[in-house]
Structures are given as structure tokens and as C-alpha cells.
Design a protein around this motif. Structure first.
Motif, PDB file in Angstrom:
ATOM      1  N   GLU A 186      73.343 -77.361  39.755  1.00 55.87           N
ATOM      2  CA  GLU A 186      73.143 -76.584  38.540  1.00 55.87           C
ATOM      3  C   GLU A 186      71.653 -76.472  38.239  1.00 55.87           C
ATOM      4  O   GLU A 186      70.875 -77.383  38.530  1.00 55.87           O
ATOM      5  N   VAL A 187      71.266 -75.325  37.673  1.00 60.00           N
ATOM      6  CA  VAL A 187      69.875 -75.055  37.329  1.00 60.00           C
ATOM      7  C   VAL A 187      69.795 -74.745  35.848  1.00 60.00           C
ATOM      8  O   VAL A 187      70.515 -73.864  35.346  1.00 60.00           O
ATOM      9  N   ASN A 188      68.938 -75.484  35.143  1.00 67.85           N
ATOM     10  CA  ASN A 188      68.718 -75.267  33.717  1.00 67.85           C
ATOM     11  C   ASN A 188      67.254 -74.890  33.499  1.00 67.85           C
ATOM     12  O   ASN A 188      66.360 -75.715  33.667  1.00 67.85           O
ATOM     13  N   TYR A 189      67.030 -73.627  33.138  1.00 67.50           N
ATOM     14  CA  TYR A 189      65.654 -73.132  32.989  1.00 67.50           C
ATOM     15  C   TYR A 189      65.055 -73.567  31.651  1.00 67.50           C
ATOM     16  O   TYR A 189      65.733 -73.621  30.620  1.00 67.50           O
ATOM     17  N   LYS A 190      63.747 -73.862  31.695  1.00 69.70           N
ATOM     18  CA  LYS A 190      63.001 -74.258  30.508  1.00 69.70           C
ATOM     19  C   LYS A 190      61.957 -73.227  30.106  1.00 69.70           C
ATOM     20  O   LYS A 190      61.715 -73.002  28.920  1.00 69.70           O
ATOM     21  N   GLN A 191      61.315 -72.605  31.112  1.00 71.76           N
ATOM     22  CA  GLN A 191      60.231 -71.682  30.830  1.00 71.76           C
ATOM     23  C   GLN A 191      60.030 -70.761  32.024  1.00 71.76           C
ATOM     24  O   GLN A 191      60.339 -71.131  33.164  1.00 71.76           O
ATOM     25  N   PHE A 192      59.479 -69.562  31.749  1.00 68.21           N
ATOM     26  CA  PHE A 192      59.259 -68.592  32.817  1.00 68.21           C
ATOM     27  C   PHE A 192      57.793 -68.167  32.849  1.00 68.21           C
ATOM     28  O   PHE A 192      57.101 -68.131  31.822  1.00 68.21           O
ATOM     29  N   TYR A 193      57.350 -67.817  34.069  1.00 65.68           N
ATOM     30  CA  TYR A 193      55.955 -67.437  34.283  1.00 65.68           C
ATOM     31  C   TYR A 193      55.900 -66.216  35.195  1.00 65.68           C
ATOM     32  O   TYR A 193      56.828 -65.941  35.965  1.00 65.68           O
ATOM     33  N   THR A 194      54.773 -65.520  35.138  1.00 69.97           N
ATOM     34  CA  THR A 194      54.450 -64.480  36.097  1.00 69.97           C
ATOM     35  C   THR A 194      53.535 -65.080  37.162  1.00 69.97           C
ATOM     36  O   THR A 194      52.575 -65.791  36.841  1.00 69.97           O
ATOM     37  N   LEU A 195      53.852 -64.809  38.435  1.00 70.11           N
ATOM     38  CA  LEU A 195      53.029 -65.305  39.526  1.00 70.11           C
ATOM     39  C   LEU A 195      51.865 -64.347  39.749  1.00 70.11           C
ATOM     40  O   LEU A 195      52.056 -63.157  40.044  1.00 70.11           O
ATOM     41  N   ASN A 196      50.646 -64.861  39.600  1.00 72.15           N
ATOM     42  CA  ASN A 196      49.455 -64.043  39.802  1.00 72.15           C
ATOM     43  C   ASN A 196      49.077 -63.991  41.278  1.00 72.15           C
ATOM     44  O   ASN A 196      49.532 -64.799  42.089  1.00 72.15           O
ATOM     45  N   GLU A 197      48.218 -63.050  41.629  1.00 71.54           N
ATOM     46  CA  GLU A 197      47.832 -62.868  43.024  1.00 71.54           C
ATOM     47  C   GLU A 197      47.078 -64.078  43.578  1.00 71.54           C
ATOM     48  O   GLU A 197      47.119 -64.336  44.786  1.00 71.54           O
ATOM     49  N   ASP A 198      46.392 -64.839  42.707  1.00 74.65           N
ATOM     50  CA  ASP A 198      45.649 -66.014  43.180  1.00 74.65           C
ATOM     51  C   ASP A 198      46.497 -67.284  43.193  1.00 74.65           C
ATOM     52  O   ASP A 198      45.994 -68.377  43.437  1.00 74.65           O
TER      53      ASP A 198
END
Length: 203
Positions: A100-112
Motif C-alpha cells: 500500500e502507498v500513502n502519499y504525503k506530498q507532491f513535487y514537480t521534478l525539475n530539469e536539474d
């Protein structure tokens, strides 16, 4: 001691990462019992809890999203072997994998490779199950030659929620279609020197 009827082991591993609050705990118990010279059985489990794990969560036309999450996984296996005689044997194996996966926070992956908070992105928690049972009959009918008859029962599911209690999780898993397969495999060993002599004698 493998000479004893009852064997058991327990290993516990803890991993701490160079990131705040990120760690993983692995617990692996194992038990086997030899009922007789013909029959033995074993149980093996792997329990893993990963906190603040990061991984791919989704993408759109322009961005890739990474999720910070807690991942809980349990892998249970049961096996049994029965020796009919010196040429025949039965082998049973069962495996259920749950994660099971419980998400806490989301991000955008930058090019660097860095991450930027993505408050507008969201994804449901998830639960994944796989189940399979194998029953195999083996017959060594000649040196190096074997007949194997295998029955396999399997199913799996993916749910868009998590923290499901044990009973409801299995009820939903068994609502999925079951795949039942039977296969027969025959392996026959040919001795090159004997075949060569047969060919010569036939000529």
C-alpha cells in the motif's frame, strides 16, 4: 541447524538515509518443519515499511510529478514438499504480496533533478495485491528425463485507496477473475554416443 525438524530465523534490518525522516525497516521471519523423511513445510515472510519514500507519481504534457509517501509491503509464502518415492514428488507453493502507498506530498521534478512543491497535483493512495498457488507433480522417468504437471491459480488487483482491513482486502481480491492454468512439460535426455551407435547399427 538443518538437521533438526524445526528451523526458524528472524532478521531485522533498519536503513536510515541522508534525508530528514526517511528510513526503511525490513523484518524477515522464516519457519520450516520436517514432519518426516517424505514431508516438509515452510513459511517465509518479508515485511517492509518505508517512510518518506519518494517516487514517480504521474505526469502531464509538461511536468513529471514525484510523490513523498509511506510504503508498507508484506510478502507471505508457504511451501510444502512431499516425496512419493525416489522418482516422484509433489510440490506446493502459495504466495500473497500486498503493498500500500500513502502519499504525503507532491513535487514537480525539475530539469536539474531538484524538486519543487506541487500543491495543485493530487493522486489517490493505492493498494496492490497479487496471489498465486502452484501445485507441481514431478516424475523422473529416466536419467536426466522428467515429466512435470503443473496447476496454477492466480489473481491480482489494484485499488485506488489504502489502509483497508484484512477481511475487506481479501474480499475485494477474490472478486477479481481467477486465472487457472494446467501445463505439462516433458524433458527427455538423449545420450549423443548412444544415439550415434543406434544410427550406425540401423545402417
Amino acid at each position: 541447524d538443518s538437521r533438526k525438524k524445526l528451523r526458524y530465523t528472524l532478521s531485522v534490518d533498519y536503513y536510515a538515509y541522508d534525508e530528514k525522516g526517511r528510513n526503511t525497516v525490513n523484518i524477515v521471519p522464516y519457519v520450516s518443519y520436517r514432519f518426516s523423511d517424505r514431508l516438509s513445510a515452510s513459511w517465509n515472510s518479508s515485511i517492509q515499511n518505508s517512510n518518506n519514500n519518494t517516487g514517480f507519481a504521474g505526469r502531464n504534457a509538461t511536468d513529471i510529478f514525484i510523490g513523498r509517501r509511506r510504503v508498507n509491503s508484506v510478502d507471505n509464502s508457504i511451501g510444502a514438499q512431499y516425496t512419493i518415492n525416489d522418482k516422484m514428488g509433489l510440490n506446493f507453493s502459495f504466495r500473497h504480496y500486498y503493498s500500500e502507498v500513502n502519499y504525503k506530498q507532491f513535487y514537480t521534478l525539475n530539469e536539474d533533478g531538484t524538486l519543487t512543491n506541487a500543491p495543485d497535483f493530487n493522486r489517490d493512495n493505492a493498494t496492490f495485491n497479487t496471489w498465486n498457488i502452484d501445485l507441481r507433480y514431478s516424475w523422473w522417468f529416466a536419467p536426466g528425463s522428467q515429466l512435470t504437471l503443473l496447476y496454477r491459480n492466480a489473481t491480482q488487483n489494484y485499488l485506488s485507496n489504502s489502509r483497508i482491513n484484512f477481511k475487506n482486502n481479501f474480499n475485494q481480491l477474490f472478486d477479481e477473475p481467477m486465472a487457472n492454468n494446467i501445463s505439462l512439460k516433458i524433458t527427455y535426455f538423449l545420450d549423443y554416443n548412444k544415439v550415434k551407435s543406434w544410427v550406425k547399427s540401423s545402417k
